[in-house]
Design a protein around this motif. Structure first.
Motif, short mmCIF file in Angstrom:
data_model
loop_
_atom_site.label_atom_id
_atom_site.label_comp_id
_atom_site.label_asym_id
_atom_site.label_seq_id
_atom_site.Cartn_x
_atom_site.Cartn_y
_atom_site.Cartn_z
N ALA A 143 0.83 -1.21 0.00
CA ALA A 143 0.00 0.00 0.00
C ALA A 143 0.86 1.26 0.00
CB ALA A 143 -0.93 -0.01 1.21
N GLN A 144 1.96 1.24 0.77
CA GLN A 144 2.87 2.38 0.80
C GLN A 144 3.49 2.61 -0.59
OE1 GLN A 144 4.40 4.40 3.54
NE2 GLN A 144 2.44 3.95 4.51
N MET A 145 3.91 1.52 -1.24
CA MET A 145 4.59 1.63 -2.54
C MET A 145 3.64 2.06 -3.64
SD MET A 145 7.09 -1.71 -2.32
CE MET A 145 7.75 -1.46 -3.97
N THR A 146 2.40 1.61 -3.58
CA THR A 146 1.42 1.94 -4.63
C THR A 146 0.58 3.17 -4.28
OG1 THR A 146 -0.23 0.45 -3.65
CG2 THR A 146 1.27 -0.48 -5.31
N ARG A 147 0.77 3.68 -3.07
CA ARG A 147 0.01 4.83 -2.58
C ARG A 147 -1.49 4.59 -2.64
NH1 ARG A 147 3.47 10.19 -4.54
NH2 ARG A 147 5.48 9.44 -3.75
N GLN A 148 -1.86 3.35 -2.30
CA GLN A 148 -3.27 2.96 -2.22
C GLN A 148 -3.60 2.63 -0.77
OE1 GLN A 148 -5.48 2.94 -4.84
NE2 GLN A 148 -3.80 3.88 -6.02
N PRO A 149 -4.85 2.82 -0.34
CA PRO A 149 -5.23 2.46 1.03
C PRO A 149 -5.06 0.95 1.25
CG PRO A 149 -6.92 3.82 0.01
CD PRO A 149 -5.97 3.42 -1.09
N ALA A 150 -4.50 0.60 2.38
CA ALA A 150 -4.34 -0.82 2.72
C ALA A 150 -5.68 -1.40 3.18
CB ALA A 150 -3.30 -0.98 3.82
N GLN A 151 -5.92 -2.64 2.81
CA GLN A 151 -7.13 -3.36 3.21
C GLN A 151 -6.71 -4.57 4.04
OE1 GLN A 151 -10.18 -2.10 2.61
NE2 GLN A 151 -9.29 -0.41 1.46
N PHE A 152 -6.98 -4.52 5.34
CA PHE A 152 -6.56 -5.59 6.24
C PHE A 152 -7.76 -6.44 6.66
CE2 PHE A 152 -3.64 -2.02 7.06
CZ PHE A 152 -2.42 -2.63 6.73
N GLN A 153 -7.50 -7.71 6.91
CA GLN A 153 -8.52 -8.56 7.48
C GLN A 153 -8.80 -8.13 8.92
OE1 GLN A 153 -8.48 -12.85 7.04
NE2 GLN A 153 -6.82 -12.71 5.53
N ASP A 154 -10.03 -8.36 9.37
CA ASP A 154 -10.36 -8.13 10.77
C ASP A 154 -9.63 -9.13 11.65
OD1 ASP A 154 -12.08 -6.10 10.07
OD2 ASP A 154 -13.88 -7.35 10.13
N LEU A 155 -9.54 -8.83 12.91
CA LEU A 155 -9.05 -9.80 13.88
C LEU A 155 -10.08 -10.93 13.99
CD1 LEU A 155 -7.82 -7.34 16.66
CD2 LEU A 155 -6.40 -8.57 15.00
N LYS A 156 -9.65 -12.05 14.52
CA LYS A 156 -10.59 -13.16 14.70
C LYS A 156 -11.59 -12.82 15.81
CE LYS A 156 -9.66 -17.48 14.67
NZ LYS A 156 -10.63 -17.85 13.62
N ALA A 157 -12.82 -13.16 15.58
CA ALA A 157 -13.86 -12.93 16.60
C ALA A 157 -13.69 -13.91 17.75
CB ALA A 157 -15.24 -13.10 15.98
N GLY A 158 -14.26 -13.53 18.88
CA GLY A 158 -14.25 -14.42 20.04
C GLY A 158 -13.06 -14.27 20.91
#
Length: 275
Positions: free
Chosen positions: A260-275
């Motif tokens: 994301a830093q290199m492409t200057r695009q917003p990073a999309q991260f997975q959520d943390l595991k529930a529970g």
């Protein structure tokens, strides 16, 4: 749906907003408060979508602290019991009340407190358990317990020495004087102060959104490492973070963030595991 008497919980856009909701009673901490807060933060910790928490309030004051009317009705101890048993029961009661703020401290994501008006007694215990404090220009803090002849016992005296100079901590704890926003800002107890509750809340929400855009794994790790380091040696802290990263760095978040830093695009991260 969670039924709460003293708080409101709203979750949207990876941010949980917890609101003290007894303005007619100055958000004083009654019997329900002590369990409501635990229930709310248990739910937040179990929700993998939450990446930051904003803890705000309603009405003129953030909180008046312990509901003295409730406490005066004998709810903190059983005077009828044999003296040693009464004292042992009281100790367990205090430990349970401490847990109400421990859950904030232990929350796996950052918690930002938004303070308007007075933050008194138990309110200081609450906000010192948070990661960040944002306030209004007219807010103030009071370690009120000394003014009613008791020793603060649910977290202030243990956490505030990590947030303020020792001499100032002792002055505030011994005198019970008001600690106003400008002084709190000067000493770094407040991260920022704003003209009114709405502006303070807006600033907190903006910060929460910025945090929520980062890797949730990295944010959880930063909080865990910072909390672990309190009261421990530098060597212990360095060993802990080395082990943490040895375990967590193989995850995908670092590569996503770098790309994301290199492409200057917003990073999309997975959520943390529930529970």
């Amino acid at each position: 749906m969670m039924e709460l008497e003293t708080l409101r919980l709203d979750v949207a856009g990876h941010i949980a907003r917890v609101t003290l909701n007894r303005p007619q009673a100055l958000n004083a901490m009654n019997a329900a408060f002590w369990t409501d807060m635990i229930e709310v933060f248990d739910a937040i910790d179990a929700d993998g979508s939450v990446r930051a928490v904003v803890l705000a309030s309603t009405g003129k004051h953030f909180t008046a602290g312990l509901d003295l009317k409730w406490a005066a009705q004998g709810n903190l101890e059983d005077q009828r019991a044999e003296v040693a048993r009464s004292r042992e029961h009281f100790r367990r009661k205090v430990k349970k009340m401490q847990e109400t703020f421990n859950v904030i401290d232990r929350c796996r994501v950052p918690v930002i407190a938004v303070v308007q008006g007075g933050c008194i007694g138990g309110g200081v215990d609450l906000v010192t358990a948070c990661d960040i404090r944002i306030g209004t220009e007219d807010c103030f803090f009071t370690i009120q317990e000394i003014n009613v002849g008791i020793v603060a016992d649910v977290g202030t005296l243990q956490r505030i020495p990590y947030l303020l100079p020792q001499g100032l901590v002792r002055e505030l704890a011994y005198t019970g004087r008001r600690f106003p926003a400008d002084e709190a800002l000067h000493h770094g107890f407040l991260n920022s102060a704003h003209d009114g509750a709405d502006a303070a809340l807006d600033a907190a929400m903006a910060m929460a959104r910025e945090i929520a855009a980062k890797s949730p794994m990295a944010i959880a790790g930063v909080k865990q490492v910072l909390n672990h380091g309190r009261g421990r040696s530098l060597e212990d802290g360095l060993e802990y973070v080395a082990v943490w990263n040895a375990a967590m760095l193989p995850g995908e978040d670092s590569q996503i963030a770098i790309t994301a830093q290199m492409t200057r695009q917003p990073a999309q991260f997975q959520d943390l595991k529930a529970g």
